[in-house]
Design an enzyme around this catalytic site. Structure first.
Site, PDB file in Angstrom:
ATOM      1  N   ASP A 173       0.829  -1.209   0.000  1.00 44.24           N
ATOM      2  CA  ASP A 173       0.000   0.000   0.000  1.00 44.24           C
ATOM      3  C   ASP A 173       0.869   1.267   0.000  1.00 44.24           C
ATOM      4  O   ASP A 173       1.801   1.387   0.811  1.00 44.24           O
ATOM      5  CB  ASP A 173      -0.834  -0.066   1.294  1.00 44.24           C
ATOM      6  CG  ASP A 173      -1.909   0.983   1.384  1.00 44.24           C
ATOM      7  OD1 ASP A 173      -2.865   0.919   0.599  1.00 44.24           O
ATOM      8  OD2 ASP A 173      -1.803   1.856   2.270  1.00 44.24           O
ATOM      9  N   GLU A 233       1.852  -0.193  -4.676  1.00 42.80           N
ATOM     10  CA  GLU A 233       0.927   0.871  -5.046  1.00 42.80           C
ATOM     11  C   GLU A 233       1.726   2.174  -5.015  1.00 42.80           C
ATOM     12  O   GLU A 233       1.759   2.874  -4.003  1.00 42.80           O
ATOM     13  CB  GLU A 233      -0.261   0.941  -4.079  1.00 42.80           C
ATOM     14  CG  GLU A 233      -1.316   1.917  -4.578  1.00 42.80           C
ATOM     15  CD  GLU A 233      -2.241   2.455  -3.487  1.00 42.80           C
ATOM     16  OE1 GLU A 233      -3.342   2.884  -3.812  1.00 42.80           O
ATOM     17  OE2 GLU A 233      -1.847   2.453  -2.306  1.00 42.80           O
TER      18      GLU A 233
HETATM   19  C1  GLC Z   1      -4.293   2.986  -0.467  1.00 41.56           C
HETATM   20  C2  GLC Z   1      -5.472   2.042  -0.378  1.00 41.56           C
HETATM   21  C3  GLC Z   1      -6.645   2.805   0.122  1.00 41.56           C
HETATM   22  C4  GLC Z   1      -6.321   3.341   1.492  1.00 41.56           C
HETATM   23  C5  GLC Z   1      -5.037   4.143   1.477  1.00 41.56           C
HETATM   24  C6  GLC Z   1      -4.530   4.348   2.869  1.00 41.56           C
HETATM   25  O1  GLC Z   1      -4.492   3.981  -1.412  1.00 41.56           O
HETATM   26  O2  GLC Z   1      -5.697   1.436  -1.613  1.00 41.56           O
HETATM   27  O3  GLC Z   1      -7.805   2.010   0.178  1.00 41.56           O
HETATM   28  O4  GLC Z   1      -7.372   4.137   1.956  1.00 41.56           O
HETATM   29  O5  GLC Z   1      -4.006   3.510   0.779  1.00 41.56           O
HETATM   30  O6  GLC Z   1      -4.066   3.132   3.386  1.00 41.56           O
END
Ligand code: GLC
Length: 522
Positions: A201, A256
């Site tokens: 994440d 991500e």
């Molecule tokens: C990422 C996740 C999202 C979350 C954020 C904070 O973007 O995909 O769902 O709210 O991180 O952890």
């Protein structure tokens, strides 16, 4: 086992709350997921990615973790998790779990200790700073969801703590080696339980400017998460890669990297020594437009090919409206988009329910629960035609997507022309063609409104041509007659998004919103 399995598999994202409920409380859970893994395996995907199921106060529905090594009781137990993994493996599915490195819940014992006193041994595990001279936040960083400051003043000790997301999600301080060691232990815990990798994440956020300098005021109110692009991340990512590489089952990490510039994102692959894969948000957020998509494909290749880095493609996830909704709701367009997703060079990530062609639920104001406004794409997946659609309780935690009976997996399995069968056939075609799994990719000269590309098998014996008509009118396409002696008449339609013309020679005409996959005539 292939060392690079992550390049050739389709990954299916499961958002646990919304996938499948085994208890009747309206919230999906791990045994519910296990019971539906056959659906994912039948589709032909090779891996699932599970969004967080760890112990959490659920301020951000699990992305606020209070115990990284426990299953939240809402979702089940560690035994349930072990059963899920062994069932998945038995079906030939790898399991990726979410790793949330940037922040914890404010209810995590680490943060409780850290906030208790300026002198607590864990004070430095999070990012604490004195107020600015005017008493305000230490810098101008903006938190996600709401546009407020990424800092909250904690009255106990008179300092601000950093949170790039909700105030209930304080940022960890990865400049502290104890934090790094603790988070490495989290990875080992899940690897030792048999997971095949992680979706990390907002992983680019773990490297931060040690001086916490202001963001460019011209870019405010963009949240800090999309602006944080720092060299400090790279040694941290190399250490994570080193940890994964020590495991013989070749676990992989997809990051991500929530940056909107594909070139910047590409840096997080390092020189093959950082992330195995990274999401690429510029195309994910792109409208359905041939010119824009052509540029995304070109830019992705230009950014990644020199690093020998492997692309990913995703159209939907749990944070954005489903792509069918974003592209205007048309089923034909969603079918064409499926062809694009499955045939571009790279690893496709699909979000549970897109194989059913789901659009977002319309969530009335009094049923909205997500502080980030993301409820619509998190509507429950309908399994059976009849209400309650395979969910044993009265009412799931969010309203149904439109037409849940017709959209249900049961209804679509019975209809050979359904979106579900299109995804299934597409993945089968992909899995049967080395050119689509690992071949090179060349964009073709095509008329406006059409994007076409050719995939070439690594040994040069097989090619597959893909044409996507982004427009609502039929269009004639000349498929580069000079190359390889190919012309439309020698190309067989092996799959089309609307099922028309399959197993016949390509006529050179694409229907409105139609996509085709073509191979040389046998
Ligand atoms: C990422 C996740 C999202 C979350 C954020 C904070 O973007 O995909 O769902 O709210 O991180 O952890």
């Amino acid at each position: 086992m292939s060392a690079d399995w992550w390049t050739s598999t389709v990954v299916y994202q499961v958002y646990p709350r919304s996938f499948s409920d085994s208890t009747g409380n309206g919230i999906g859970d791990l045994p519910g997921i296990t019971a539906r893994l056959g659906h994912v395996a039948d589709l032909g995907a090779g891996a699932i990615w599970l969004s967080p199921f760890y112990r959490s106060p659920m301020a951000d529905f699990g992305y606020d973790i209070s115990d990284h090594c426990a299953v939240d009781p809402l979702f089940g137990t560690l035994d349930d998790f072990d059963t899920l993994v062994s069932t998945a493996h038995g079906l030939g599915l790898r399991v990726l779990v979410d790793f949330v490195p940037n922040h914890t819940s404010d209810q995590h014992p680490w943060f409780a200790a850290s906030r208790s006193s300026r002198h607590d041994p864990q004070r430095d595990w999070y990012v604490w700073r004195d107020p600015a001279p005017d008493g305000g936040p230490p810098n101008n960083w903006v938190a996600s969801w709401g546009g407020g400051p990424a800092w909250t003043l904690d009255p106990t000790t008179g300092q601000y703590y950093l949170h790039c997301f909700l105030s209930q999600q304080p940022d960890l301080n990865w400049a502290n080696p104890e934090v790094v060691a603790a988070m490495h232990e989290v990875l080992r815990f899940w690897l030792d339980r048999g997971v095949d990798g992680f979706r990390a994440d907002v992983v680019h956020l773990i490297g931060k400017d040690p001086l916490l300098g202001d963001d460019d005021p011209d870019l405010i109110p963009l949240p800090h998460v999309v602006l944080n692009h720092r060299p400090e991340a790279h040694p941290l990512l190399r250490d994570l890669r080193h940890l994964l590489d020590a495991y013989p089952h070749a676990p992989a990490m997809v990051g991500e990297v929530f940056l909107l510039d594909t070139n910047a994102m590409a840096e997080y692959y390092g020189n093959g020594d950082e992330l195995h894969l990274s999401f690429n948000f510029a195309p994910l957020f792109s409208p359905w437009d041939a010119g824009l998509w052509r540029r995304h494909i070109e830019r992705t290749e230009q950014a990644l090919a020199p690093r020998q880095a492997w692309p990913t493609w995703a159209l939907s996830n749990h944070d954005v409206p489903r792509h069918r909704s974003r592209y205007g709701g048309s089923e034909d367009v969603a079918r064409s988009a499926a062809v694009l997703l499955m045939c571009l060079r790279g690893t496709p990530f699909m979000y549970a329910g897109e194989e059913l062609g789901l659009t977002d639920a319309d969530v009335p104001a009094d049923q909205q629960v997500d502080p980030g406004g993301r409820d619509g794409c998190r509507a429950p997946v309908p399994w059976t035609r009849a209400a309650p659609h395979g969910w044993p309780g009265d009412q799931p935690w969010l309203p149904w997507p439109p037409d849940p009976g017709t959209a249900s997996a049961e209804a679509q399995r019975q209809d050979p022309a359904s979106m579900y069968h299109l995804y299934r056939r597409l993945i089968a075609v992909r899995n049967a063609h080395g050119a689509l799994l690992s071949g090179d990719q060349q964009l073709l000269d095509t008329p406006d409104g059409v994007v076409g590309w050719r995939r070439l098998d690594p040994d040069g014996t097989q090619h597959v041509t893909v044409l996507v008509n982004f427009g609502g009118e039929p269009v004639d396409v000349v498929v580069d007659p000079d190359r390889d002696g190919e012309d439309a008449a020698t190309l067989l339609v092996i799959l089309s998004s609307d099922g028309l013309g399959e197993r016949t020679a390509f006529t050179g005409r694409l229907g409105a919103n139609q996509s085709v996959v073509l191979a040389g005539h046998p």
